[in-house]
Every structure is written in structure tokens, then in C-alpha cells.
Write a protein that holds these residues in place. Structure first.
Motif, PDB file in Angstrom:
ATOM      1  N   GLU A 197       5.126  -6.464  -0.092  1.00 37.18           N
ATOM      2  CA  GLU A 197       6.221  -6.522  -1.373  1.00 37.18           C
ATOM      3  C   GLU A 197       5.656  -5.643  -2.281  1.00 37.18           C
ATOM      4  N   LEU A 198       6.729  -4.582  -2.887  1.00 35.55           N
ATOM      5  CA  LEU A 198       6.532  -3.567  -3.645  1.00 35.55           C
ATOM      6  C   LEU A 198       7.506  -3.636  -4.622  1.00 35.55           C
ATOM      7  N   ASN A 199       7.060  -3.822  -5.876  1.00 33.36           N
ATOM      8  CA  ASN A 199       8.044  -4.077  -6.942  1.00 33.36           C
ATOM      9  C   ASN A 199       9.170  -4.782  -7.048  1.00 33.36           C
ATOM     10  N   TYR A 249       4.543  -9.823  -9.961  1.00 35.78           N
ATOM     11  CA  TYR A 249       3.807  -8.817  -9.472  1.00 35.78           C
ATOM     12  C   TYR A 249       3.488  -7.698 -10.596  1.00 35.78           C
ATOM     13  N   GLU A 250       2.481  -6.670 -10.091  1.00 37.32           N
ATOM     14  CA  GLU A 250       2.250  -5.596 -11.127  1.00 37.32           C
ATOM     15  C   GLU A 250       2.946  -4.423 -10.529  1.00 37.32           C
ATOM     16  N   LYS A 251       3.354  -3.685 -11.287  1.00 31.89           N
ATOM     17  CA  LYS A 251       4.131  -2.451 -10.845  1.00 31.89           C
ATOM     18  C   LYS A 251       3.187  -1.316 -10.005  1.00 31.89           C
ATOM     19  N   ASP A 252       3.616  -1.209  -8.943  1.00 29.52           N
ATOM     20  CA  ASP A 252       3.090  -0.220  -7.846  1.00 29.52           C
ATOM     21  C   ASP A 252       1.914  -0.843  -7.179  1.00 29.52           C
ATOM     22  N   THR A 281      -5.299  -0.120   6.999  1.00 33.12           N
ATOM     23  CA  THR A 281      -6.045   1.344   7.135  1.00 33.12           C
ATOM     24  C   THR A 281      -5.556   2.297   6.230  1.00 33.12           C
ATOM     25  N   TRP A 282      -4.068   2.226   6.452  1.00 34.57           N
ATOM     26  CA  TRP A 282      -3.346   3.358   5.800  1.00 34.57           C
ATOM     27  C   TRP A 282      -3.251   3.284   4.312  1.00 34.57           C
ATOM     28  N   LEU A 283      -3.145   2.028   3.774  1.00 36.43           N
ATOM     29  CA  LEU A 283      -3.470   1.950   2.472  1.00 36.43           C
ATOM     30  C   LEU A 283      -5.022   2.309   1.897  1.00 36.43           C
ATOM     31  N   LYS A 284      -5.821   2.069   2.429  1.00 34.43           N
ATOM     32  CA  LYS A 284      -7.057   2.317   2.132  1.00 34.43           C
ATOM     33  C   LYS A 284      -7.380   3.900   2.289  1.00 34.43           C
ATOM     34  N   MET A 285      -6.644   4.619   3.291  1.00 35.23           N
ATOM     35  CA  MET A 285      -6.944   6.033   3.524  1.00 35.23           C
ATOM     36  C   MET A 285      -6.455   6.853   2.290  1.00 35.23           C
ATOM     37  N   ASN A 286      -5.089   6.140   1.916  1.00 34.39           N
ATOM     38  CA  ASN A 286      -4.404   6.588   0.782  1.00 34.39           C
ATOM     39  C   ASN A 286      -4.818   6.282  -0.651  1.00 34.39           C
ATOM     40  N   ASP A 287      -5.846   5.555  -0.626  1.00 36.04           N
ATOM     41  CA  ASP A 287      -6.281   5.070  -1.837  1.00 36.04           C
ATOM     42  C   ASP A 287      -5.139   4.366  -2.591  1.00 36.04           C
ATOM     43  N   ILE A 288      -4.481   3.524  -2.227  1.00 33.55           N
ATOM     44  CA  ILE A 288      -3.333   2.874  -2.928  1.00 33.55           C
ATOM     45  C   ILE A 288      -3.721   1.377  -3.449  1.00 33.55           C
ATOM     46  N   SER A 289      -3.459   1.246  -4.594  1.00 32.09           N
ATOM     47  CA  SER A 289      -3.769  -0.216  -4.944  1.00 32.09           C
ATOM     48  C   SER A 289      -2.899  -1.258  -4.148  1.00 32.09           C
ATOM     49  N   TYR A 290      -3.885  -2.186  -3.509  1.00 35.02           N
ATOM     50  CA  TYR A 290      -3.143  -3.435  -2.844  1.00 35.02           C
ATOM     51  C   TYR A 290      -3.765  -4.680  -2.883  1.00 35.02           C
ATOM     52  N   GLU A 291      -3.271  -5.711  -2.725  1.00 33.75           N
ATOM     53  CA  GLU A 291      -3.873  -7.140  -2.665  1.00 33.75           C
ATOM     54  C   GLU A 291      -3.321  -7.847  -1.399  1.00 33.75           C
ATOM     55  N   ASN A 292      -4.647  -8.405  -0.678  1.00 34.09           N
ATOM     56  CA  ASN A 292      -4.043  -9.268   0.537  1.00 34.09           C
ATOM     57  C   ASN A 292      -3.824 -10.529  -0.112  1.00 34.09           C
ATOM     58  N   VAL A 293      -2.503 -11.049   0.020  1.00 39.59           N
ATOM     59  CA  VAL A 293      -2.223 -12.342  -0.361  1.00 39.59           C
ATOM     60  C   VAL A 293      -2.408 -13.379   0.662  1.00 39.59           C
ATOM     61  N   ASP A 294      -3.316 -14.549  -0.027  1.00 40.66           N
ATOM     62  CA  ASP A 294      -3.653 -15.612   0.984  1.00 40.66           C
ATOM     63  C   ASP A 294      -2.614 -16.785   1.025  1.00 40.66           C
TER      64      ASP A 294
END
Length: 245
Positions: A121-123, A64-67, A92-105
Motif C-alpha cells: 500500500e502506497l499513499n 499511512y505516512e506519505k511515500d 529485496t528491491w525495496l532495500k536495494m533502492n533505499d526506499i522507506s518501507y514497513e512490514n505490516v504484521d
């Protein structure tokens, strides 16, 4: 007569004898014994301690990448981003807060330790349940969508969220479980991809509908399923009207 030299000599001998008597005797150590002790000490110092076994990873995304938030949810559908209101809420919450995220397939092959989707999963840490995910991520990234609300408005907001989570969502579940074919068609769902199987499509469709029909008992257990179809529809309409007013 005793000579001065003899007296001095005798006094010296006495002093030596007294001194020797008041000291602990030192046992002489042979050269061989000394060598053996030195060798043993050397071996002890040079022996490297056993390495402790590395703990097993507690997350699925070990590189994973930090944050960066790694989101695990149901597969996409052509008609809607997610068929799960809880997965949709988190993304939607992640997008509204402009947080870097990845959908895991992950091909729906895993669930959280609580047996739920979505989870993130975070850090290197897993967080499950949509409300807990938003709560913990809000603290970590210092985000608060309700920061501009008054105390009264926050109370109303909490009431609406509780209604959607614990009432409206069960109306949606009841409709899906009672009408699996309509649900598949409206979402334009690829069942084989959704359940990650190589079984023939007709078999997958049959098993999917059978399982959904059996899930109606969960709605009954919740209490909503004891009502008539029209009453349940009215519950849903009332919830939506409350949101829109």
C-alpha cells in the motif's frame, strides 16, 4: 370655450391613460404575503445540505505516512527472510533502492483484492503482484535498476525474470507441495504463527500437510507436475546453471 387650464388638464389625463394602457399591470402584494415569502426564503437559505457519507477506506493502513511503502507478506522464518520468492523479490528491491518501507504484521489475516501475497500500500492505494509492484514503485520513486544496461542486456534480463517467475518458481512449489514436512523443517517454520491459529500444533501440522499435498494438482495444471521427479529436478538445476554462467 375651453380654458387653457382645462385643455392642459385634459391632455395630462390622456397621457396618463395611454401610458397606463401600455404597461403590464402590477398586482399589489399584501404585507402578510411579503412576510411569508421572506420567511420561506430565509428558511431555504438557512437549511444546511445533508453531508455525504464518507467512503469506506480502500486500504488496511489508514494512518499511512506519505511515500512510505507498507509491505504485506508471509511471516518471517528463522532460516530465511521470506519463504515466498515473490515476497523476497519485492523486499529485496525495496532495500536495494533505499526506499522507506514497513512490514505490516497482519497475522496472515488479509490478502490483496486479487487474492495474492505480497501486496503493498502506497499513499492510500493498493498494488498487488510482485512484477506490478516493482513496475509501479519504479515509476513513483523514479528508480530503475536496469538503467545502466544495454538494450540487449535488458532483453536477457527480461528472459531470466520470466524464467524465474514462470518456471523455476514452479519447481520450488512442486518440491514444497510434495515434501511438506521437509519444507517445514528446513524453514524452521512456526506453523501456528504462520497460519494464525489457536488450534493444537499436531492438528495444525496435519491440516497444513494435507493442504500442501492437495496443492500438487496446481503444479500438474501448470504442466510441470506431469514429469518425473528426476526430470523436475533437472529443470531446476538447468535454470540455476543458466543464472550462474
Amino acid at each position: 370655450m375651453t380654458s387653457t387650464t382645462e385643455t392642459a388638464t385634459a391632455g395630462t389625463d390622456q397621457t396618463v391613460n395611454n401610458t397606463t394602457g401600455t404597461q403590464e399591470p402590477v398586482s399589489p402584494v399584501s404585507e402578510n404575503e411579503t412576510t411569508e415569502q421572506q420567511t420561506e426564503a430565509s428558511n431555504t437559505e438557512s437549511a444546511s445540505p445533508k453531508k455525504a457519507a464518507l467512503p469506506k477506506p480502500t486500504v488496511h493502513k489508514v494512518d499511512y505516512e506519505k511515500d512510505t511503502v507498507y509491505l504485506y507478506q508471509f511471516p518471517r522464518c528463522p532460516a530465511i527472510v521470506s519463504t515466498s520468492p515473490f515476497c523476497l523479490k519485492v523486499e529485496t528491491w525495496l532495500k536495494m533502492n533505499d526506499i522507506s518501507y514497513e512490514n505490516v504484521d497482519f497475522k496472515t489475516s488479509v490478502k490483496s483484492k486479487k487474492g495474492q501475497l505480497p501486496f503493498v500500500e502506497l499513499n492510500g492505494k493498493e498494488i498487488a503482484d510482485s512484477d506490478i509492484i516493482i513496475r509501479d514503485l519504479s515509476k513513483h520513486f523514479d528508480k530503475d535498476l536496469d538503467s545502466g544496461l544495454t538494450a540487449e542486456q535488458k532483453t536477457v534480463s527480461h528472459a531470466f525474470v520470466s524464467m524465474l517467475n514462470n518456471h523455476t518458481s514452479w519447481v520450488v512449489r512442486w518440491w514444497r507441495y510434495s515434501n511438506p514436512q521437509k519444507y517445514i523443517e528446513s524453514a524452521k517454520m512456526d506453523l501456528k504463527r504462520a497460519v494464525n491459529t489457536k488450534l493444537p500444533a499436531p492438528v495444525v501440522g496435519f491440516l497444513f500437510k494435507l493442504e500442501f499435498k492437495q496443492n500438487v494438482k496446481h503444479v500438474v495444471g501448470h504442466g510441470l507436475g506431469h514429469h518425473s521427479e528426476e526430470e523436475i529436478y533437472e529443470f531446476g538445476r538447468s535454470d540455476l546453471k543458466s543464472l550462474s554462467d
